[in-house]
Design a protein around this motif. Sequence first.
Motif, mmCIF file in Angstrom:
data_model
loop_
_atom_site.group_PDB
_atom_site.id
_atom_site.type_symbol
_atom_site.label_atom_id
_atom_site.label_comp_id
_atom_site.label_asym_id
_atom_site.label_seq_id
_atom_site.Cartn_x
_atom_site.Cartn_y
_atom_site.Cartn_z
ATOM 1 N N GLN A 53 -36.862 12.768 -40.126
ATOM 2 C CA GLN A 53 -35.474 13.215 -40.048
ATOM 3 C C GLN A 53 -34.625 12.571 -41.133
ATOM 4 O OE1 GLN A 53 -34.955 12.145 -35.870
ATOM 5 N NE2 GLN A 53 -34.688 14.312 -35.342
ATOM 6 N N ARG A 54 -34.916 11.322 -41.443
ATOM 7 C CA ARG A 54 -34.150 10.637 -42.488
ATOM 8 C C ARG A 54 -34.459 11.216 -43.870
ATOM 9 N NH1 ARG A 54 -33.320 4.215 -41.050
ATOM 10 N NH2 ARG A 54 -32.740 4.523 -38.862
ATOM 11 N N LEU A 55 -35.709 11.619 -44.075
ATOM 12 C CA LEU A 55 -36.066 12.244 -45.349
ATOM 13 C C LEU A 55 -35.330 13.570 -45.540
ATOM 14 C CD1 LEU A 55 -39.935 11.689 -45.635
ATOM 15 C CD2 LEU A 55 -38.174 10.793 -47.164
ATOM 16 N N ASN A 56 -35.084 14.277 -44.434
ATOM 17 C CA ASN A 56 -34.398 15.566 -44.484
ATOM 18 C C ASN A 56 -32.876 15.441 -44.403
ATOM 19 O OD1 ASN A 56 -36.825 16.974 -44.629
ATOM 20 N ND2 ASN A 56 -36.974 17.249 -42.411
ATOM 21 N N PHE A 57 -32.385 14.218 -44.252
ATOM 22 C CA PHE A 57 -30.945 14.008 -44.077
ATOM 23 C C PHE A 57 -30.199 14.407 -45.351
ATOM 24 C CE2 PHE A 57 -27.043 11.452 -43.906
ATOM 25 C CZ PHE A 57 -26.603 11.746 -42.622
ATOM 26 N N ASP A 58 -29.290 15.370 -45.206
ATOM 27 C CA ASP A 58 -28.541 15.921 -46.345
ATOM 28 C C ASP A 58 -27.047 15.803 -46.048
ATOM 29 O OD1 ASP A 58 -27.376 17.422 -48.358
ATOM 30 O OD2 ASP A 58 -28.839 19.048 -48.260
ATOM 31 N N PRO A 59 -26.417 14.708 -46.494
ATOM 32 C CA PRO A 59 -25.000 14.492 -46.168
ATOM 33 C C PRO A 59 -24.080 15.606 -46.650
ATOM 34 C CG PRO A 59 -25.760 12.949 -47.863
ATOM 35 C CD PRO A 59 -26.965 13.605 -47.300
ATOM 36 N N THR A 60 -24.414 16.212 -47.779
ATOM 37 C CA THR A 60 -23.588 17.310 -48.292
ATOM 38 C C THR A 60 -23.664 18.511 -47.364
ATOM 39 O OG1 THR A 60 -23.994 16.575 -50.561
ATOM 40 C CG2 THR A 60 -23.161 18.807 -50.267
ATOM 41 N N TYR A 61 -24.872 18.905 -47.011
ATOM 42 C CA TYR A 61 -25.071 20.080 -46.159
ATOM 43 C C TYR A 61 -24.491 19.861 -44.765
ATOM 44 C CZ TYR A 61 -27.457 24.325 -44.585
ATOM 45 O OH TYR A 61 -27.744 25.587 -44.104
ATOM 46 N N ILE A 62 -24.569 18.636 -44.273
ATOM 47 C CA ILE A 62 -24.024 18.317 -42.948
ATOM 48 C C ILE A 62 -22.520 18.567 -42.908
ATOM 49 C CG2 ILE A 62 -23.473 16.370 -41.402
ATOM 50 C CD1 ILE A 62 -26.312 15.303 -42.085
ATOM 51 N N SER A 63 -21.829 18.243 -43.993
ATOM 52 C CA SER A 63 -20.378 18.441 -44.007
ATOM 53 C C SER A 63 -20.000 19.919 -43.980
ATOM 54 C CB SER A 63 -19.753 17.759 -45.228
ATOM 55 O OG SER A 63 -20.192 18.338 -46.442
ATOM 56 N N PHE A 64 -20.963 20.794 -44.292
ATOM 57 C CA PHE A 64 -20.711 22.237 -44.254
ATOM 58 C C PHE A 64 -21.154 22.871 -42.932
ATOM 59 C CE2 PHE A 64 -21.252 21.894 -49.055
ATOM 60 C CZ PHE A 64 -19.888 21.904 -49.276
ATOM 61 N N ALA A 65 -21.420 22.058 -41.928
ATOM 62 C CA ALA A 65 -21.873 22.584 -40.639
ATOM 63 C C ALA A 65 -20.867 23.562 -40.046
ATOM 64 C CB ALA A 65 -22.124 21.440 -39.659
ATOM 65 N N GLY A 66 -19.590 23.378 -40.355
ATOM 66 C CA GLY A 66 -18.552 24.258 -39.830
ATOM 67 C C GLY A 66 -18.555 25.648 -40.434
ATOM 68 N N MET A 67 -19.294 25.837 -41.527
ATOM 69 C CA MET A 67 -19.359 27.157 -42.174
ATOM 70 C C MET A 67 -19.917 28.217 -41.219
ATOM 71 S SD MET A 67 -18.409 27.377 -45.463
ATOM 72 C CE MET A 67 -18.158 26.370 -46.941
ATOM 73 N N SER A 68 -20.796 27.801 -40.300
ATOM 74 C CA SER A 68 -21.414 28.763 -39.390
ATOM 75 C C SER A 68 -20.378 29.458 -38.517
ATOM 76 C CB SER A 68 -22.466 28.068 -38.517
ATOM 77 O OG SER A 68 -21.865 27.017 -37.779
ATOM 78 N N LEU A 69 -19.328 28.733 -38.135
ATOM 79 C CA LEU A 69 -18.245 29.338 -37.373
ATOM 80 C C LEU A 69 -17.116 29.827 -38.278
ATOM 81 C CD1 LEU A 69 -17.799 27.202 -34.117
ATOM 82 C CD2 LEU A 69 -18.698 29.515 -34.353
ATOM 83 N N GLY A 70 -16.901 29.124 -39.380
ATOM 84 C CA GLY A 70 -15.860 29.534 -40.321
ATOM 85 C C GLY A 70 -16.128 30.918 -40.883
ATOM 86 N N GLN A 71 -17.407 31.240 -41.063
ATOM 87 C CA GLN A 71 -17.745 32.560 -41.604
ATOM 88 C C GLN A 71 -17.423 33.670 -40.605
ATOM 89 O OE1 GLN A 71 -21.944 32.574 -42.522
ATOM 90 N NE2 GLN A 71 -22.554 33.014 -40.431
ATOM 91 N N LEU A 72 -17.359 33.315 -39.320
ATOM 92 C CA LEU A 72 -16.969 34.288 -38.305
ATOM 93 C C LEU A 72 -15.577 34.850 -38.614
ATOM 94 C CD1 LEU A 72 -17.131 35.637 -35.477
ATOM 95 C CD2 LEU A 72 -16.292 33.504 -34.522
ATOM 96 N N ALA A 73 -14.634 33.953 -38.896
ATOM 97 C CA ALA A 73 -13.276 34.388 -39.231
ATOM 98 C C ALA A 73 -13.253 35.141 -40.557
ATOM 99 C CB ALA A 73 -12.339 33.183 -39.286
ATOM 100 N N MET A 74 -14.106 34.748 -41.505
ATOM 101 C CA MET A 74 -14.161 35.433 -42.798
ATOM 102 C C MET A 74 -14.721 36.852 -42.639
ATOM 103 S SD MET A 74 -13.093 34.741 -45.831
ATOM 104 C CE MET A 74 -13.086 32.988 -46.185
#
Length: 256
Positions: A53-74
């Motif tokens: 899990q630590r090898l796959n840890f992507d701090p940049t991608y994690i900060s975009f987790a809200g895109m999954s719901l944000g795209q709903l409004a888009m």
Amino acid sequence: MAATQVIRSEWTKIRSVASTVWTLSLSVVVTIALGMLISALSKNEFDSMDARQRLNFDPTYISFAGMSLGQLAMIVFGVLVVSNEYSTGMIRVSLSAVPQRATFLFSKVAVATGLALVVGMATSFITFFLGQSMLGSLKASIGDPGVLRAVLGGGLYMALIAMFSMGVAAMLRSPMLSLGILMPFFFLISNILGNVGATKKIGRYLPDQAGSKIMQVVRPVDDDTPYGPWGGLGIMALWVVAALVGGYVLLKRRDA
């Protein structure tokens, strides 16, 4: 009517409809808030992660987790921009004023895409910096390899989602039918196809799954996707082109 006049008219239409303004605002708020929340939770859980899990840890991608719901409004924004005129009957007036249907449709798409791109880019940068602030010592820097590309890609992704939704709405005309297809497609069908072993190789070519690769900096150790970040965004762009072409062909062939 000249193209510049049509563009000005479309800008006025978008500004004057409260629902389109609210959906864009909601996209910003949801994306940023959820991104910060998931980033904070990820920081607290990091110590309990295993080596994989630590090898796959992507701090940049994690900060975009809200895109999954944000795209709903888009998606809602893209649908409303095109289908509002059909539901109100104003489409007949618009097409009488602008009989060149290519000019009419693509002026509308250009104005809405420009707005979605500005909002998407602002949202992407803000959610990145605030998300990284939640991650503390685990954070990524905008100057790290691949990070700026991912942040810019986040804004492009949001704009492409809106464009795809506009193309679908132009084909279907009905806002309820368009949303009734797009919502399950992005939030149910895509996830199922992408997570079931038998259909995983199909799911990776859907617009949201391919396009979201642009926001990844750390490639998961078990990821065998045959394309990279820009390749994924290119696949998403092809979906967008297909939707817009389909919308134009149907708009040209049928009555308002």
